[in-house]
Design a protein around this motif. Sequence first.
Motif, PDB file in Angstrom:
ATOM      1  N   ALA A  66       0.884  -1.322   0.032  1.00 41.41           N
ATOM      2  CA  ALA A  66      -0.065   0.055  -0.105  1.00 41.41           C
ATOM      3  C   ALA A  66       0.883   1.132   0.048  1.00 41.41           C
ATOM      4  O   ALA A  66       0.410   2.254  -0.731  1.00 41.41           O
ATOM      5  CB  ALA A  66      -0.915  -0.024   1.048  1.00 41.41           C
ATOM      6  N   VAL A  67       1.959   1.276   0.859  1.00 45.19           N
ATOM      7  CA  VAL A  67       2.801   2.422   0.958  1.00 45.19           C
ATOM      8  C   VAL A  67       3.481   2.506  -0.677  1.00 45.19           C
ATOM      9  O   VAL A  67       3.594   3.665  -1.156  1.00 45.19           O
ATOM     10  CB  VAL A  67       3.772   2.289   1.815  1.00 45.19           C
ATOM     11  N   PHE A  68       3.614   1.458  -1.358  1.00 48.34           N
ATOM     12  CA  PHE A  68       4.374   1.498  -2.799  1.00 48.34           C
ATOM     13  C   PHE A  68       3.290   1.995  -3.604  1.00 48.34           C
ATOM     14  O   PHE A  68       3.701   3.012  -4.586  1.00 48.34           O
ATOM     15  CB  PHE A  68       5.030   0.204  -3.096  1.00 48.34           C
ATOM     16  N   ILE A  69       2.144   1.853  -3.604  1.00 48.86           N
ATOM     17  CA  ILE A  69       1.089   2.088  -4.478  1.00 48.86           C
ATOM     18  C   ILE A  69       0.758   3.772  -4.120  1.00 48.86           C
ATOM     19  O   ILE A  69       0.570   4.460  -5.071  1.00 48.86           O
ATOM     20  CB  ILE A  69      -0.231   1.276  -4.116  1.00 48.86           C
ATOM     21  N   THR A  71       3.050   5.681  -3.331  1.00 45.19           N
ATOM     22  CA  THR A  71       4.044   6.359  -3.695  1.00 45.19           C
ATOM     23  C   THR A  71       4.065   6.602  -5.376  1.00 45.19           C
ATOM     24  O   THR A  71       4.374   7.479  -5.906  1.00 45.19           O
ATOM     25  CB  THR A  71       5.544   5.774  -3.496  1.00 45.19           C
ATOM     26  N   VAL A  72       3.685   5.527  -5.948  1.00 44.87           N
ATOM     27  CA  VAL A  72       3.432   5.358  -7.328  1.00 44.87           C
ATOM     28  C   VAL A  72       2.293   6.395  -7.954  1.00 44.87           C
ATOM     29  O   VAL A  72       2.210   7.128  -8.745  1.00 44.87           O
ATOM     30  CB  VAL A  72       3.291   4.056  -7.828  1.00 44.87           C
ATOM     31  N   ALA A  73       1.053   6.462  -6.828  1.00 45.62           N
ATOM     32  CA  ALA A  73       0.151   7.423  -7.356  1.00 45.62           C
ATOM     33  C   ALA A  73       0.465   8.684  -7.011  1.00 45.62           C
ATOM     34  O   ALA A  73      -0.011   9.597  -7.980  1.00 45.62           O
ATOM     35  CB  ALA A  73      -1.143   7.170  -6.294  1.00 45.62           C
ATOM     36  N   ALA A  74       1.146   9.174  -6.219  1.00 40.11           N
ATOM     37  CA  ALA A  74       1.834  10.585  -5.970  1.00 40.11           C
ATOM     38  C   ALA A  74       2.629  10.922  -7.069  1.00 40.11           C
ATOM     39  O   ALA A  74       2.301  12.169  -7.732  1.00 40.11           O
ATOM     40  CB  ALA A  74       2.723  10.677  -4.758  1.00 40.11           C
ATOM     41  N   ALA A  75       3.375  10.010  -7.694  1.00 35.03           N
ATOM     42  CA  ALA A  75       4.414  10.263  -8.785  1.00 35.03           C
ATOM     43  C   ALA A  75       3.393  10.436 -10.092  1.00 35.03           C
ATOM     44  O   ALA A  75       3.676  11.443 -10.784  1.00 35.03           O
ATOM     45  CB  ALA A  75       5.299   9.245  -9.094  1.00 35.03           C
ATOM     46  N   GLU A  76       2.532   9.721 -10.258  1.00 39.41           N
ATOM     47  CA  GLU A  76       1.574   9.653 -11.320  1.00 39.41           C
ATOM     48  C   GLU A  76       0.482  10.753 -11.484  1.00 39.41           C
ATOM     49  O   GLU A  76       0.518  11.580 -12.311  1.00 39.41           O
ATOM     50  CB  GLU A  76       0.714   8.242 -11.178  1.00 39.41           C
ATOM     51  N   ALA A  77       0.342  11.292 -10.263  1.00 40.35           N
ATOM     52  CA  ALA A  77      -0.501  12.460 -10.169  1.00 40.35           C
ATOM     53  C   ALA A  77       0.173  13.767 -10.531  1.00 40.35           C
ATOM     54  O   ALA A  77      -0.024  14.618 -11.165  1.00 40.35           O
ATOM     55  CB  ALA A  77      -1.126  12.583  -8.682  1.00 40.35           C
ATOM     56  N   SER A  78       1.448  13.648 -10.040  1.00 37.66           N
ATOM     57  CA  SER A  78       2.361  14.988 -10.374  1.00 37.66           C
ATOM     58  C   SER A  78       2.761  15.095 -11.870  1.00 37.66           C
ATOM     59  O   SER A  78       2.741  16.290 -12.401  1.00 37.66           O
ATOM     60  CB  SER A  78       3.714  14.976  -9.518  1.00 37.66           C
ATOM     61  N   VAL A  79       3.045  13.955 -12.360  1.00 42.38           N
ATOM     62  CA  VAL A  79       3.389  13.978 -13.697  1.00 42.38           C
ATOM     63  C   VAL A  79       2.097  14.347 -14.689  1.00 42.38           C
ATOM     64  O   VAL A  79       2.219  14.997 -15.555  1.00 42.38           O
ATOM     65  CB  VAL A  79       4.097  12.423 -14.294  1.00 42.38           C
ATOM     66  N   ALA A  80       1.097  13.630 -14.202  1.00 40.72           N
ATOM     67  CA  ALA A  80       0.020  13.840 -15.042  1.00 40.72           C
ATOM     68  C   ALA A  80      -0.539  15.334 -14.943  1.00 40.72           C
ATOM     69  O   ALA A  80      -0.971  16.002 -16.038  1.00 40.72           O
ATOM     70  CB  ALA A  80      -1.335  12.943 -14.689  1.00 40.72           C
ATOM     71  N   LEU A  81      -0.559  16.037 -13.779  1.00 38.94           N
ATOM     72  CA  LEU A  81      -0.972  17.414 -13.529  1.00 38.94           C
ATOM     73  C   LEU A  81       0.007  18.216 -14.426  1.00 38.94           C
ATOM     74  O   LEU A  81      -0.674  19.141 -14.771  1.00 38.94           O
ATOM     75  CB  LEU A  81      -0.962  17.707 -12.167  1.00 38.94           C
ATOM     76  N   ALA A  82       1.455  17.907 -14.363  1.00 39.38           N
ATOM     77  CA  ALA A  82       2.465  18.605 -15.189  1.00 39.38           C
ATOM     78  C   ALA A  82       1.722  18.682 -16.547  1.00 39.38           C
ATOM     79  O   ALA A  82       1.932  19.702 -17.255  1.00 39.38           O
ATOM     80  CB  ALA A  82       3.668  18.274 -14.990  1.00 39.38           C
ATOM     81  N   LEU A  83       1.479  17.367 -17.192  1.00 43.89           N
ATOM     82  CA  LEU A  83       1.079  17.425 -18.531  1.00 43.89           C
ATOM     83  C   LEU A  83      -0.287  18.012 -18.710  1.00 43.89           C
ATOM     84  O   LEU A  83      -0.137  18.735 -19.938  1.00 43.89           O
ATOM     85  CB  LEU A  83       0.845  15.736 -19.111  1.00 43.89           C
TER      86      LEU A  83
END
Length: 104
Positions: A66-69, A71-83
Amino acid sequence: MTIGLEHFLTVSALVFSIGLAIALSKRNAIGVLMGVELMLNAVNLTLVAFSRFSISERPITGQTFAVFIITVAAAEASVALALAVSFYRNRETVDVDRINLLRS
């Protein structure tokens, strides 16, 4: 009445279904991202529930995933919001149907 694994799985399935419906029905990129985040949180709830109610040599495994997910969700959100911000600056819209215009 004791809250058991079935209750957690029911709530998780409900949250995942809501997230899937949002991700598939929205035309706005931000709405799609919110749906994906709901689906990831439903998976986290399932992993933590199985970790809590299972008898295992390593009961912390579900929480670790769950902690890894998260972390991945935070990275996905930051990249997707930047896009999304970049797309909005160039095209002045965040409509998902117009994303193919990035090719030109």
